[in-house]
Design a protein around this motif. Structure first.
Motif, short mmCIF file in Angstrom:
data_model
loop_
_atom_site.label_atom_id
_atom_site.label_comp_id
_atom_site.label_asym_id
_atom_site.label_seq_id
_atom_site.Cartn_x
_atom_site.Cartn_y
_atom_site.Cartn_z
N UNK A 1 -31.98 34.09 33.71
CA UNK A 1 -31.12 34.51 32.60
C UNK A 1 -30.87 33.38 31.61
N UNK A 2 -30.70 32.15 32.14
CA UNK A 2 -30.23 31.07 31.31
C UNK A 2 -31.31 30.47 30.42
N UNK A 3 -32.55 30.91 30.58
CA UNK A 3 -33.53 30.59 29.54
C UNK A 3 -34.04 31.85 28.85
N UNK A 4 -33.95 33.01 29.48
CA UNK A 4 -34.26 34.24 28.76
C UNK A 4 -33.26 34.46 27.63
N UNK A 5 -32.07 33.88 27.76
CA UNK A 5 -31.07 33.97 26.70
C UNK A 5 -31.54 33.33 25.40
N UNK A 6 -32.56 32.48 25.46
CA UNK A 6 -33.11 31.90 24.24
C UNK A 6 -33.72 32.98 23.34
N UNK A 7 -34.02 34.14 23.92
CA UNK A 7 -34.53 35.27 23.13
C UNK A 7 -33.40 36.22 22.75
N UNK A 8 -32.17 35.86 23.10
CA UNK A 8 -30.96 36.62 22.79
C UNK A 8 -30.99 38.05 23.34
N UNK A 9 -31.63 38.17 24.49
CA UNK A 9 -31.62 39.42 25.23
C UNK A 9 -31.22 39.08 26.66
N UNK A 10 -29.95 39.33 27.00
CA UNK A 10 -29.50 38.98 28.34
C UNK A 10 -28.11 39.49 28.61
N UNK A 11 -27.89 39.95 29.84
CA UNK A 11 -26.58 40.49 30.19
C UNK A 11 -25.50 39.42 30.24
N UNK A 12 -25.87 38.15 30.31
CA UNK A 12 -24.85 37.11 30.26
C UNK A 12 -24.09 37.17 28.93
N UNK A 13 -24.78 37.51 27.86
CA UNK A 13 -24.08 37.68 26.58
C UNK A 13 -23.12 38.87 26.64
N UNK A 14 -23.57 39.93 27.25
CA UNK A 14 -22.76 41.15 27.32
C UNK A 14 -21.46 40.92 28.08
N UNK A 15 -21.45 39.93 28.97
CA UNK A 15 -20.27 39.68 29.80
C UNK A 15 -19.16 38.96 29.04
N UNK A 16 -19.40 38.59 27.81
CA UNK A 16 -18.45 37.75 27.08
C UNK A 16 -17.40 38.52 26.30
N UNK A 17 -17.14 39.72 26.74
CA UNK A 17 -16.13 40.56 26.12
C UNK A 17 -16.56 42.00 26.17
N UNK A 18 -15.81 42.85 25.51
CA UNK A 18 -16.18 44.26 25.44
C UNK A 18 -17.19 44.42 24.31
N UNK A 19 -18.46 44.54 24.70
CA UNK A 19 -19.55 44.57 23.73
C UNK A 19 -20.47 45.76 24.00
N UNK A 20 -19.97 46.97 23.84
CA UNK A 20 -20.76 48.15 24.19
C UNK A 20 -22.00 48.35 23.34
N UNK A 21 -21.94 48.00 22.07
CA UNK A 21 -23.11 48.20 21.20
C UNK A 21 -24.24 47.26 21.63
N UNK A 22 -23.89 46.02 21.92
CA UNK A 22 -24.92 45.07 22.39
C UNK A 22 -25.46 45.52 23.73
N UNK A 23 -24.58 45.95 24.64
CA UNK A 23 -25.04 46.40 25.96
C UNK A 23 -26.03 47.55 25.83
N UNK A 24 -25.67 48.55 25.06
CA UNK A 24 -26.53 49.73 24.97
C UNK A 24 -27.85 49.38 24.30
N UNK A 25 -27.82 48.51 23.31
CA UNK A 25 -29.06 48.06 22.67
C UNK A 25 -29.93 47.33 23.69
N UNK A 26 -29.32 46.40 24.42
CA UNK A 26 -30.07 45.60 25.38
C UNK A 26 -30.72 46.45 26.46
N UNK A 27 -30.00 47.42 26.96
CA UNK A 27 -30.50 48.23 28.07
C UNK A 27 -31.56 49.24 27.63
#
Length: 383
Positions: A166-192
């Motif tokens: 996760x911690x280097x896949x985040x360099x592509x800005x696609x990762x559930x670690x970002x989704x965990x940083x608050x209530x981010x439903x739009x980002x979650x649904x896009x990512x999934x």
């Protein structure tokens, strides 16, 4: 009202920090834009906004540095990644414990925490655990645990232990670690629902960088590989796949607890109602996607290991896993694993306490989500 984070300003800062201005591709841009659009909908205390901003700039900086290094040594991109082993499952199922044990095997190469955080220049085999950057992070880690020893009970990690992809896949800005940083439903649904091809292509590039002067057979771990196994296999068709199983009710409770700490760290508060909705949804999706993939690929394409087995008799579980993988467990590897277990007993830093009720959940409420999984797999219950 807090000022919104702006993608172009973050990119400019990363370029200033690194002195570099070229990315290997722009595949990261959509994820960053979707993330910021969702994140900026909420107010954030200034120190936490600065924390988020700094983290995003660091991810961009790491991508710039990775791109620059590989451009200077393009032959690295011709070196294969052969038969990598991936450990996954729904979150909080013992994947960290398993990955740490596998990393004790000298025949395996793991992506260590410190080198993920500071990949350039990559280490040599001889300096994997003695590089000055590793030593500095070990000192920081020691100071942190002395100040807050309770932190060790939530996530068993160290500068010289393997860490999640996760911690280097985040360099592509696609990762559930970002989704965990608050209530981010739009980002979650896009990512999934997005195509993760570029992320796994970058994953391979990053490993090719790390193995430049420290090669080996990769041992890799991230629970959410579960969500994208077919995409993973397009990049790594000869990958070995290991599914970690655990009581889904206990794992979901632990998952809620871990994400609550991320919420507090990035927003200053915990949205218990959202976590009670989000974590069970994600947990079920992890399980369903693995089962769907297994039905397509055949049962034997994925090897199983159970949290109950690995906590009750770790070495018996490891021996069975190696046999199922067709691998050889050497005496040297077994001795190293036993030493790691002796140095890291369960509860070394205290017990991680959590309860479904904190999030408006119960076994009865969650049962329909896990009916398919539990009807197919005999998973030991913990409650």
């Amino acid at each position: 009202m807090s000022a919104p984070l702006v993608a172009d300003a973050l990119v400019e800062q990363a370029m200033k920090n690194t002195g570099l201005d070229r990315f290997d591709s722009n595949s990261w841009r959509e994820g960053l834009d979707v993330l910021l659009a969702d994140y900026n909908k909420s107010e954030h205390p200034e120190p936490l906004l600065a924390r988020m901003s700094g983290n995003l700039v660091q991810m961009l900086s790491d991508r710039l540095s990775t791109t620059d290094y590989l451009a200077k040594r393009p032959e690295l991109l011709e070196r294969p990644i052969e038969r990598p082993l991936f450990v996954f499952g729904m979150p909080r199922t013992g994947t960290t414990l398993l990955s740490n044990l596998l990393a004790c095997d000298p025949a395996r190469r793991s992506a260590l925490t410190w080198e993920i955080e500071e990949p350039v220049p990559p280490p040599t085999t001889a300096t994997l655990k003695t590089d000055p950057r590793a030593i500095a992070k070990l000192a920081q880690e020691k100071a942190m645990l002395e100040a807050r020893p309770e932190m060790g009970k939530y996530y068993r990690n160290s500068a010289v232990y393997p860490n999640e992809c996760m911690f280097f896949m985040m360099h592509d800005f696609k990762g559930l670690a970002y989704e965990s940083r608050g209530k981010l439903p739009a980002y979650r649904d896009w990512l999934l629902s997005t195509d993760m091809t570029s992320t796994y292509q970058y994953h391979k590039r990053f490993l090719q960088l790390l193995q430049a002067d420290a090669p080996g057979n990769w041992n890799l771990k991230m629970p959410s590989h579960a969500l994208w196994l077919e995409t993973l296999l397009k990049t790594y068709p000869d990958a070995k796949l290991v599914w970690a199983h655990r009581d889904p009710f206990t794992a979901t409770s632990s998952f809620c607890s871990i994400l609550s700490m991320a919420h507090r760290g990035y927003t200053g508060q915990i949205d218990y109602e959202w976590l009670g909705e989000d974590c069970p949804y994600q947990a079920q999706l992890h399980l369903d996607r693995i089962m769907d993939t297994r039905e397509k690929l055949g049962h034997d394409r994925i090897v199983d290991i159970h949290y109950a087995d690995i906590t009750r008799d770790p070495m018996a579980a490891i021996r069975k896993l190696y046999a199922d993988l067709g691998d050889t467990l050497s005496a040297e590897a077994e001795a190293a694993m036993l030493a790691w277990l002796a140095d890291n007993p369960q509860g070394k830093f205290g017990k991680h306490e959590y309860a479904l009720e904190q999030y408006g959940l119960s076994v009865e409420k969650l049962a329909p989500r896990f009916e398919r999984y539990l009807s197919q797999y005999d998973v030991a219950r913990e409650g």
